[in-house]
Scaffold this active site. Structure first.
Site, PDB file in Angstrom:
ATOM      1  N   HIS A  81      37.824  49.875   3.625  1.00  0.00           N
ATOM      2  CA  HIS A  81      38.170  50.956   4.553  1.00  0.00           C
ATOM      3  C   HIS A  81      39.660  51.240   4.450  1.00  0.00           C
ATOM      4  O   HIS A  81      40.400  50.519   3.774  1.00  0.00           O
ATOM      5  CB  HIS A  81      37.735  50.632   5.975  1.00  0.00           C
ATOM      6  CG  HIS A  81      38.443  49.484   6.616  1.00  0.00           C
ATOM      7  ND1 HIS A  81      38.285  48.174   6.206  1.00  0.00           N
ATOM      8  CD2 HIS A  81      39.340  49.438   7.642  1.00  0.00           C
ATOM      9  CE1 HIS A  81      39.035  47.378   6.966  1.00  0.00           C
ATOM     10  NE2 HIS A  81      39.695  48.120   7.829  1.00  0.00           N
ATOM     11  N   HIS A 101      42.401  51.276   6.494  1.00  0.00           N
ATOM     12  CA  HIS A 101      43.511  50.748   7.288  1.00  0.00           C
ATOM     13  C   HIS A 101      44.590  50.135   6.388  1.00  0.00           C
ATOM     14  O   HIS A 101      44.298  49.537   5.355  1.00  0.00           O
ATOM     15  CB  HIS A 101      43.009  49.726   8.306  1.00  0.00           C
ATOM     16  CG  HIS A 101      42.306  50.368   9.470  1.00  0.00           C
ATOM     17  ND1 HIS A 101      41.498  49.664  10.328  1.00  0.00           N
ATOM     18  CD2 HIS A 101      42.301  51.655   9.914  1.00  0.00           C
ATOM     19  CE1 HIS A 101      41.021  50.480  11.251  1.00  0.00           C
ATOM     20  NE2 HIS A 101      41.489  51.693  11.020  1.00  0.00           N
ATOM     21  N   ASP A 119      46.485  47.550   6.430  1.00  0.00           N
ATOM     22  CA  ASP A 119      46.485  46.139   6.058  1.00  0.00           C
ATOM     23  C   ASP A 119      45.399  45.811   5.041  1.00  0.00           C
ATOM     24  O   ASP A 119      45.245  44.648   4.649  1.00  0.00           O
ATOM     25  CB  ASP A 119      46.375  45.242   7.299  1.00  0.00           C
ATOM     26  CG  ASP A 119      45.069  45.407   8.063  1.00  0.00           C
ATOM     27  OD1 ASP A 119      44.559  46.550   8.128  1.00  0.00           O
ATOM     28  OD2 ASP A 119      44.555  44.419   8.602  1.00  0.00           O
ATOM     29  N   HIS A 120      44.674  46.835   4.592  1.00  0.00           N
ATOM     30  CA  HIS A 120      43.664  46.660   3.545  1.00  0.00           C
ATOM     31  C   HIS A 120      43.999  47.454   2.286  1.00  0.00           C
ATOM     32  O   HIS A 120      43.465  47.145   1.218  1.00  0.00           O
ATOM     33  CB  HIS A 120      42.278  47.057   4.059  1.00  0.00           C
ATOM     34  CG  HIS A 120      41.781  46.155   5.143  1.00  0.00           C
ATOM     35  ND1 HIS A 120      40.761  45.254   4.963  1.00  0.00           N
ATOM     36  CD2 HIS A 120      42.189  45.998   6.426  1.00  0.00           C
ATOM     37  CE1 HIS A 120      40.560  44.585   6.098  1.00  0.00           C
ATOM     38  NE2 HIS A 120      41.417  45.017   6.991  1.00  0.00           N
ATOM     39  N   HIS A 161      33.826  50.287  12.805  1.00  0.00           N
ATOM     40  CA  HIS A 161      35.261  49.998  12.843  1.00  0.00           C
ATOM     41  C   HIS A 161      36.029  51.239  12.395  1.00  0.00           C
ATOM     42  O   HIS A 161      36.974  51.670  13.048  1.00  0.00           O
ATOM     43  CB  HIS A 161      35.559  48.809  11.944  1.00  0.00           C
ATOM     44  CG  HIS A 161      36.988  48.372  11.924  1.00  0.00           C
ATOM     45  ND1 HIS A 161      37.613  47.819  13.026  1.00  0.00           N
ATOM     46  CD2 HIS A 161      37.919  48.391  10.933  1.00  0.00           C
ATOM     47  CE1 HIS A 161      38.870  47.530  12.709  1.00  0.00           C
ATOM     48  NE2 HIS A 161      39.074  47.872  11.443  1.00  0.00           N
ATOM     49  N   ASP A 175      36.310  44.611   7.821  1.00  0.00           N
ATOM     50  CA  ASP A 175      36.478  44.406   9.264  1.00  0.00           C
ATOM     51  C   ASP A 175      35.236  44.837  10.041  1.00  0.00           C
ATOM     52  O   ASP A 175      35.332  45.214  11.215  1.00  0.00           O
ATOM     53  CB  ASP A 175      37.687  45.198   9.776  1.00  0.00           C
ATOM     54  CG  ASP A 175      39.013  44.592   9.343  1.00  0.00           C
ATOM     55  OD1 ASP A 175      39.007  43.543   8.681  1.00  0.00           O
ATOM     56  OD2 ASP A 175      40.058  45.192   9.661  1.00  0.00           O
ATOM     57  N   HIS A 185      39.802  38.564   7.959  1.00  0.00           N
ATOM     58  CA  HIS A 185      40.779  38.070   8.939  1.00  0.00           C
ATOM     59  C   HIS A 185      40.404  36.672   9.407  1.00  0.00           C
ATOM     60  O   HIS A 185      39.219  36.349   9.528  1.00  0.00           O
ATOM     61  CB  HIS A 185      40.873  38.998  10.159  1.00  0.00           C
ATOM     62  CG  HIS A 185      41.558  40.295   9.887  1.00  0.00           C
ATOM     63  ND1 HIS A 185      42.926  40.424   9.897  1.00  0.00           N
ATOM     64  CD2 HIS A 185      41.061  41.516   9.596  1.00  0.00           C
ATOM     65  CE1 HIS A 185      43.249  41.686   9.628  1.00  0.00           C
ATOM     66  NE2 HIS A 185      42.127  42.366   9.439  1.00  0.00           N
TER      67      HIS A 185
END
Length: 257
Positions: free
Chosen positions: A56, A58, A60-61, A112, A131, A169
């Protein structure tokens, strides 16, 4: 021979590094930061990064994607319905993608984010789920609805029980604290919490999980259980009309736990 290692990133992210030790080539999943991957490649000369898999959009990915593609030329694959930097291959539900000689099935798991996907390898029994599904928990609903997320998690819960769950995570202990508030008398959950506490105190990561373990201990995959329904209704003071209603009550409870 194939193996998977976790490259820690930020405070609690894991970048999954899938390695073909015979061919000395590898793939990474959700590299939010290029530095850990580049450091691994520098420490292992002769290895080639061939693929970057994204679940996805975001930061942090995907934050490390551009730098990794520039440094290695790796193919970038990710969800068709989200803006993924440097994406070469857009993937949607039911697609298959070959990575390191293995065919991964693409599963849409909105909730998410709206375009979130997961990668499932049926021969190795691997699930890279970003996530969406967490160990003992699930992702927050930043874009999707409870109905979407409950449906997504139900699809993942239907995979074979021995499937290894590679989420991204290290949230397991905090998720287990919430799970124990929901089902304080679940013996499998109590045992799991004790194991994870010991692992973390010893500096070990808590992943991967398995679908069997999640079915037994993750409240978000147990919305059909009378004990979970009763806990949600007692917490909210309202009757839950359906399993989706139980899920929505759980997610709202966890958001403020």
């Amino acid at each position: 021979m194939l193996k998977i290692d976790a490259l820690p990133a930020f405070s609690d992210n894991y970048i999954w590094l899938v390695q073909d030790t015979e061919q000395r080539c590898c793939a990474v999943v959700d590299p939010g930061d290029a530095a850990p991957v580049l450091a691994w490649l520098a420490a292992n000369p002769g290895w080639q990064l061939r693929d970057i898999l994204i679940t996805h959009h975001h930061a942090d990915h995907v934050g490390g994607v551009a730098a990794l593609k520039a440094a290695t030329g790796a193919r970038v694959s990710g969800p068709a319905n989200e803006r993924i930097p440097q994406r070469d291959q857009a993937l949607a539900d039911g697609d298959a993608i070959e990575v390191l000689g293995l065919k991964f099935q693409v599963i849409d798991v909105p909730g998410h984010t709206l375009g979130h996907i997961a990668y499932y390898q049926p021969d190795q029994h691997w699930l890279f789920c970003g996530d969406s599904l967490f160990a003992a928990g699930c992702g927050r609903l930043f874009e999707g609805t409870p109905e979407q997320m409950h449906r997504s998690l139900s699809r993942l819960a239907a995979l074979p029980g021995k499937t290894a769950v590679y989420c991204t995570h290290e949230y397991t202990l905090s998720n287990l604290r919430f799970a124990c508030a929901v089902e304080p008398e679940n013996p499998a959950l109590i045992q799991r919490q004790q194991e994870v506490i010991a692992w973390r105190e010893a500096g070990q990561i808590s992943l991967p999980s398995s679908i069997d373990l999640e079915r037994a201990t993750n409240p978000f995959l147990r919305c059909e259980q009378a004990s979970v329904r009763a806990a949600v209704e007692a917490h909210s003071g309202q009757a839950a009309a359906s399993e989706t209603g139980v899920f929505a009550g759980l997610r709202a409870w966890k958001d403020n736990f």
